[in-house]
Design a protein around this motif. Structure first.
Motif, PDB file in Angstrom:
ATOM      1  N   GLY A  38       0.793  -1.223   0.000  1.00 10.55           N
ATOM      2  CA  GLY A  38       0.000   0.000   0.000  1.00 10.55           C
ATOM      3  C   GLY A  38       0.823   1.269   0.000  1.00 10.55           C
ATOM      4  N   ALA A  39       2.146   1.165   0.132  1.00 13.96           N
ATOM      5  CA  ALA A  39       2.994   2.361   0.139  1.00 13.96           C
ATOM      6  C   ALA A  39       3.445   2.674  -1.279  1.00 13.96           C
ATOM      7  N   HIS A  40       3.665   3.959  -1.535  1.00 17.63           N
ATOM      8  CA  HIS A  40       4.237   4.362  -2.809  1.00 17.63           C
ATOM      9  C   HIS A  40       5.685   3.916  -2.826  1.00 17.63           C
ATOM     10  N   MET A  41       6.056   3.036  -3.770  1.00 11.46           N
ATOM     11  CA  MET A  41       7.327   2.332  -3.679  1.00 11.46           C
ATOM     12  C   MET A  41       8.515   3.298  -3.700  1.00 11.46           C
ATOM     13  N   TRP A  42       8.522   4.253  -4.641  1.00 10.51           N
ATOM     14  CA  TRP A  42       9.699   5.131  -4.708  1.00 10.51           C
ATOM     15  C   TRP A  42       9.770   6.036  -3.479  1.00 10.51           C
ATOM     16  N   ASP A  43       8.615   6.459  -2.983  1.00 10.13           N
ATOM     17  CA  ASP A  43       8.602   7.279  -1.757  1.00 10.13           C
ATOM     18  C   ASP A  43       9.168   6.462  -0.588  1.00 10.13           C
ATOM     19  N   GLU A  44       8.764   5.200  -0.508  1.00 14.02           N
ATOM     20  CA  GLU A  44       9.271   4.312   0.543  1.00 14.02           C
ATOM     21  C   GLU A  44      10.779   4.153   0.439  1.00 14.02           C
ATOM     22  N   ILE A  45      11.275   4.023  -0.786  1.00 15.06           N
ATOM     23  CA  ILE A  45      12.706   3.800  -0.988  1.00 15.06           C
ATOM     24  C   ILE A  45      13.499   5.084  -0.748  1.00 15.06           C
ATOM     25  N   SER A  46      13.133   6.170  -1.378  1.00 16.32           N
ATOM     26  CA  SER A  46      13.969   7.374  -1.392  1.00 16.32           C
ATOM     27  C   SER A  46      13.968   8.109  -0.059  1.00 16.32           C
ATOM     28  N   ARG A  47      12.847   8.058   0.661  1.00 14.36           N
ATOM     29  CA  ARG A  47      12.766   8.836   1.905  1.00 14.36           C
ATOM     30  C   ARG A  47      13.051   8.023   3.160  1.00 14.36           C
ATOM     31  N   ARG A  48      12.808   6.710   3.082  1.00 12.39           N
ATOM     32  CA  ARG A  48      12.924   5.941   4.327  1.00 12.39           C
ATOM     33  C   ARG A  48      13.994   4.863   4.243  1.00 12.39           C
ATOM     34  N   GLU A  49      13.925   3.998   3.270  1.00  9.12           N
ATOM     35  CA  GLU A  49      14.784   2.816   3.283  1.00  9.12           C
ATOM     36  C   GLU A  49      16.223   3.112   2.863  1.00  9.12           C
ATOM     37  N   LEU A  50      16.413   3.696   1.691  1.00  5.75           N
ATOM     38  CA  LEU A  50      17.771   3.895   1.190  1.00  5.75           C
ATOM     39  C   LEU A  50      18.585   4.857   2.071  1.00  5.75           C
ATOM     40  N   ALA A  67      16.704  -0.384 -16.194  1.00  6.83           N
ATOM     41  CA  ALA A  67      15.602  -0.275 -15.218  1.00  6.83           C
ATOM     42  C   ALA A  67      15.594   1.114 -14.607  1.00  6.83           C
ATOM     43  N   SER A  68      14.543   1.874 -14.868  1.00  9.26           N
ATOM     44  CA  SER A  68      14.505   3.274 -14.411  1.00  9.26           C
ATOM     45  C   SER A  68      14.563   3.377 -12.884  1.00  9.26           C
ATOM     46  N   GLY A  69      13.875   2.461 -12.195  1.00 12.07           N
ATOM     47  CA  GLY A  69      13.903   2.503 -10.728  1.00 12.07           C
ATOM     48  C   GLY A  69      15.310   2.273 -10.183  1.00 12.07           C
ATOM     49  N   CYS A  70      16.021   1.322 -10.761  1.00 14.85           N
ATOM     50  CA  CYS A  70      17.402   1.040 -10.324  1.00 14.85           C
ATOM     51  C   CYS A  70      18.289   2.261 -10.538  1.00 14.85           C
ATOM     52  N   LEU A  71      18.094   2.958 -11.669  1.00 15.88           N
ATOM     53  CA  LEU A  71      18.937   4.113 -11.967  1.00 15.88           C
ATOM     54  C   LEU A  71      18.676   5.253 -10.984  1.00 15.88           C
ATOM     55  N   ARG A  72      17.418   5.425 -10.577  1.00 19.37           N
ATOM     56  CA  ARG A  72      17.116   6.447  -9.564  1.00 19.37           C
ATOM     57  C   ARG A  72      17.787   6.091  -8.237  1.00 19.37           C
ATOM     58  N   GLU A  73      17.735   4.804  -7.866  1.00 21.97           N
ATOM     59  CA  GLU A  73      18.396   4.363  -6.634  1.00 21.97           C
ATOM     60  C   GLU A  73      19.905   4.592  -6.707  1.00 21.97           C
ATOM     61  N   LEU A  74      20.485   4.317  -7.866  1.00 13.34           N
ATOM     62  CA  LEU A  74      21.921   4.494  -8.046  1.00 13.34           C
ATOM     63  C   LEU A  74      22.300   5.966  -7.908  1.00 13.34           C
ATOM     64  N   ARG A  75      21.511   6.851  -8.485  1.00 12.78           N
ATOM     65  CA  ARG A  75      21.805   8.283  -8.424  1.00 12.78           C
ATOM     66  C   ARG A  75      21.752   8.778  -6.976  1.00 12.78           C
ATOM     67  N   GLN A  76      20.751   8.352  -6.242  1.00 10.06           N
ATOM     68  CA  GLN A  76      20.657   8.769  -4.833  1.00 10.06           C
ATOM     69  C   GLN A  76      21.800   8.170  -4.017  1.00 10.06           C
ATOM     70  N   ALA A  77      22.147   6.923  -4.304  1.00  3.64           N
ATOM     71  CA  ALA A  77      23.229   6.266  -3.570  1.00  3.64           C
ATOM     72  C   ALA A  77      24.555   6.977  -3.785  1.00  3.64           C
ATOM     73  N   THR A  78      24.786   7.528  -4.997  1.00  5.56           N
ATOM     74  CA  THR A  78      26.033   8.246  -5.276  1.00  5.56           C
ATOM     75  C   THR A  78      26.232   9.387  -4.295  1.00  5.56           C
ATOM     76  N   THR A  79      25.161  10.131  -4.052  1.00  2.00           N
ATOM     77  CA  THR A  79      25.245  11.250  -3.099  1.00  2.00           C
ATOM     78  C   THR A  79      25.520  10.747  -1.689  1.00  2.00           C
ATOM     79  N   LEU A  80      24.847   9.673  -1.283  1.00  2.00           N
ATOM     80  CA  LEU A  80      25.026   9.129   0.062  1.00  2.00           C
ATOM     81  C   LEU A  80      26.445   8.593   0.260  1.00  2.00           C
ATOM     82  N   VAL A  81      26.989   7.975  -0.791  1.00  2.00           N
ATOM     83  CA  VAL A  81      28.354   7.439  -0.710  1.00  2.00           C
ATOM     84  C   VAL A  81      29.356   8.577  -0.566  1.00  2.00           C
ATOM     85  N   ARG A  82      29.200   9.631  -1.358  1.00  2.74           N
ATOM     86  CA  ARG A  82      30.121  10.770  -1.294  1.00  2.74           C
ATOM     87  C   ARG A  82      30.060  11.461   0.064  1.00  2.74           C
TER      88      ARG A  82
END
Length: 854
Positions: A38-50, A67-82
């Protein structure tokens, strides 16, 4: 929120799910398994899980790039890693490249740019398989196991330490000796103290003991502080200049220059009451005062006056006391809030029980609360700790037994404890190789950490918690485990380091050396057991340490061989260490009937006033082994006089002294009782309690034969002593041994054998097996004597008894002769065939002695 995040294309999700199954359910976020309905998947990933994850695993493939979702996760992860908030691992599922190449789709160029910061950790090879993927994820995720529970601040001690270490206005003493009991927070205090000077500085932890040598310590510092590779370590090892303490001091100065500091932690080979070697004083004196301390020495022992004087300009001391009950109770409540999801169920009674059991030990209270927090029924707390225990040692013994009970169905955890008992600390990658667990190694280690039986060191090193020292013999000596360990050693020593897992190079080398030397295959040349790249690192220190461990594990022949090698190079050790080496080698020589070597050791020790007490004890042990019992008693009594005030030495002396008194034809029971009571005043152990009970038992049955009066209340005295022994947490086989002896005195041989079988079940050491065979040989029952002959002949070829066979052979040969006599067979030729290692004189003495027996 999950500590590990899986980023995977929907087309590759089956591969990821196979891995997900192998980890605890609350460790990994995988949208197909743990996503919220029932949760919006990208909202769940980008704001809470990742953002809340600590590790991201990228399942890189040609599908991932599309995979567009994977690429969004990768882009956010780059910032978190840096930003340093996320660690990453890239698993390559196919042969799709991980760097941009001409000919690839131009639209994916940015994807490779986003991937680049994630490649600091080495990726897997292309077409990675599930088992390898699981292993790599374990390695990257391993820091999740690091315990992050509340710590008790010791502000008063920190302030005192700050005053003590200051040498002048801008300079500090370069070395600090931090003493106190295990688990009172010495290391935590040291690290907290250094944060005031170097907030980002690392404490390089180095284990040292009485057998440590300068070069061995230098190589460990090089490996742990500077990640030195094996080739460079080999070159350093070959350099004779690196044998000097000055080389260790130079390495510590380099650690200091890098913003870090060194911690020498005094670990035990067997006993921490043995002083650290004197060359450490030379290291301290070679260090120059600086803007903060450079070396911290953590030991149970306080700094001795003579060491303080030798190092008066370079070394200061700080004692860390135990914590009072009020502070401990408040700290206990903080821990309950951290570990228990339902802290309101705790009442003052349960809290007070744990506080009393902990005895002021911070490390122990953490283990106790962690264990109790998982209990549904608090009535089990009494099973976990000694009820109303007055001594922390009793509580620790009871707790460890409780911990082992929780592992009855966990074979991998038992194997891990058994291996760490000999090879500790050990890198988790090496543990994975040797254990070959059915479940992921992290789950195995997680279970042991949860029970407080294992501790995680910095960056993936594990060791037995100090609470376990010398407490494994009863629970982990089952034959199948011992056989597994022997085979595990053989396979482990030749296994190469994993190229993916860098670091701890010298500790990995030492792990293989220890596994090789502590196995029971020392008769095989080392070159056939250890790879050529490692064999050059074996030193006198390794022989010394392994020999002592084998000696206390009662593997007498292997211990003698290794101690002899170390003894021949004894001049490499400083005075304190050398005296310990001579003592152990002398005692080992006595056990292996190498009497000339033993006499040489006794003479060496007798020539120094500081070791005359040890010399007297060894002379007594030699006389006892030669069956010159009256002379042995006199020499043990002289050793008691020379060792007054040295409690550990007295404890070691009272035990054989009382045993020898009871072996005489007319024992002086008053004297035996007096020594037993003196021993009990020093410490109430299983051995001291058993000694007193045994004195009363013999007095009751043999007192009239000795011509003296037997106390009218001897039965009550014996029963009380036996009751005290039975209630001791570490009782093991002792009560069964006494009851077997009592049954033998009263002529009930079959009952005595039943008790001996129970004793061996509780503690299967070779001495008890030898005593059981002797009892069978003396039973007077023909069928029992025939059984003894059969078992003894089978035992000759049993590999499990090899390390003790020759040292026990005179006693075993006499038992064999007794059994032959009881069955009406001729003795001489058969004893010769049974014990070909004994010379003709020894065989003749045994045969004559048996023929004279009724």
């Amino acid at each position: 929120m999950y500590p590990i995040f899986f980023s995977v294309s929907s087309q590759d999700v089956n591969f990821a799910e196979e891995i997900w199954k192998q980890f605890p359910s609350d460790w990994i976020y995988l949208y197909s398994k743990t996503g919220e309905e029932g949760a919006h998947m990208w909202d769940e990933i980008s704001r809470r899980e990742l953002p809340k994850s600590r590790v991201m695993v990228v399942f890189w493939s040609q599908n991932f790039v599309k995979a567009s979702g994977c690429l969004r996760e990768l882009r956010q992860a780059t910032t978190l890693v840096r930003d340093g908030r996320l660690a990453c691992l890239v698993l390559r599922l196919d042969e799709h490249p991980i760097t941009w190449k001409d000919g690839l789709d131009e639209e994916t160029k940015d994807v490779f740019q986003d991937l680049k910061p994630l490649l600091d950790i080495r990726t897997s090879k292309p077409k990675v398989e599930v088992p390898r993927a699981i292993y790599l994820i374990q390695r990257v995720a391993e820091p999740i196991l690091k315990s992050d529970h509340p710590r008790l601040p010791r502000h008063d001690i920190l302030q005192t330490l700050q005053r003590v270490i200051q040498k002048d206005r801008f300079k500090y003493f370069p070395a600090v000796w931090v003493s106190g009991f295990n688990s009172v927070g010495r290391e935590t205090l040291t690290r907290e103290f250094n944060r005031n000077f170097t907030p980002n500085g690392r404490g390089i932890l180095i284990e040292v003991n009485e057998a440590s040598l300068p070069k061995q310590t230098l190589l460990t510092i090089e490996s742990e502080a500077f990640q030195t590779d094996t080739g460079t370590l080999r070159a350093l090892h070959a350099d004779p200049d690196k044998e000097r303490p000055a080389a260790v001091a130079d390495a510590i100065e380099r650690v200091f220059a890098g913003g870090n500091y060194v911690i020498f932690r005094h670990s035990r080979i067997v006993d921490e009451s043995v002083e650290l070697p004197e060359w450490i004083d030379e290291v301290a004196n070679a260090l120059t005062p600086g803007t903060r301390p450079k070396l911290f020495i953590i030991s149970q022992l306080p700094l001795l006056a003579e060491r303080r004087e030798r190092c008066r300009d370079s070394l200061v001391a700080q004692r860390v006391p135990t914590v009072d009950e009020h502070q401990m109770a408040e700290f206990c409540k903080q821990l309950i809030g951290h570990f228990d999801r339902n802290p309101d169920r705790w009442h003052e009674g349960e809290i007070n029980s744990l506080v009393r059991a902990a005895g002021g030990s911070l490390g122990f209270i953490v283990s106790l609360v962690r264990g109790a927090a998982g209990m549904e029924d608090f009535d089990q707390i009494d099973q976990m700790i000694a009820h109303d225990a007055q001594r922390m040692a009793d509580s620790i013994t009871t707790y460890v037994r409780w911990g082992f009970q929780q592992l009855r169905d966990f074979e991998d955890e038992q194997k891990t404890l058994l291996f760490l008992n000999d090879v500790s600390p050990c890198d988790s990658a090496d543990l994975e190789k040797v254990i070959e667990p059915k479940r992921p190694m992290l789950r195995v280690l997680g279970k042991l950490l949860e029970l407080g039986l294992v501790e995680r060191e910095n960056e993936g090193l594990y060791r037995l918690t100090p609470l376990l020292a010398r407490r494994l013999s009863r629970d982990l000596v089952r034959p199948e485990l011992v056989r597994w360990l022997r085979n595990a050693y053989a396979g482990f020593v030749s296994k190469p380091f994993d190229a993916v897992v860098e670091g701890h190079e010298y500790l990995k080398i030492e792990a293989r050396i220890k596994a090789s030397l502590w196995s029971e295959s020392e008769k095989v040349p080392e070159s056939e057991k250890v790879p050529e790249s490692i064999i050059a690192f074996i030193s006198a220190s390794h022989w010394f340490q392994a020999g002592i461990r084998l000696y206390h594990a009662r593997h007498r022949e292997p211990a003698y061989r290794l101690l002899k090698k170390a003894f021949e190079r004894r001049l490499e050790f400083a005075a304190n260490s050398r005296a310990e080496l001579i003592r152990y080698f002398g005692l080992s020589a006595i056990q292996n009937r190498k009497y000339r070597e033993a006499e040489a050791c006794i003479q060496l020790l007798d020539g120094d006033y500081r070791t005359k007490g040890i010399s007297a004890f060894m002379h007594a042990a030699l006389l006892e082994h030669k069956r010159q019992i009256p002379d042995a008693i006199r020499e043990y009594e002289r050793a008691v006089g020379l060792n007054l005030g040295r409690d550990r030495r007295l404890e070691r002396t009272y035990r054989p002294l009382i045993k020898c008194i009871l072996e005489t034809n007319s024992p002086d029971f008053h004297k035996a009782k007096s020594y037993a009571l003196e021993w009990l005043k020093l410490r109430q152990t299983v051995f001291s309690l058993m000694a007193l009970a045994r004195v009363y038992l013999h007095w009751n049955y043999r007192g009239t034969q000795s011509g003296g009066a037997v106390p009218h209340n001897i039965d009550r005295l014996y029963i009380e002593a036996l009751d005290n022994l039975e209630t001791h947490p570490g009782v093991d086989s002792a009560v069964f041994e006494l009851k077997a002896e009592e049954a033998r005195f009263s002529g009930h041989f079959r009952k005595a054998l039943e008790y001996m079988d129970k004793a061996i079940e509780a503690d299967p050491r070779f001495e008890l097996r030898s005593e059981r065979w002797r009892l069978m040989g003396k039973s007077g029952i023909k069928a029992v004597a025939e059984q003894a002959l059969t078992e003894l002949e089978a035992a000759r070829s049993n590999i499990e008894y090899r390390g003790n066979w020759v040292p026990f052979l005179p006693a075993l040969a006499e038992t064999y002769a007794l059994a032959l006599k009881k069955t009406g067979q001729s003795i001489g030729s058969k004893v010769n065939a049974f014990a070909p290692e004994l010379d003709n004189d020894e065989i003749g003495q045994i045969v004559n002695r048996v023929k004279r027996m009724h």
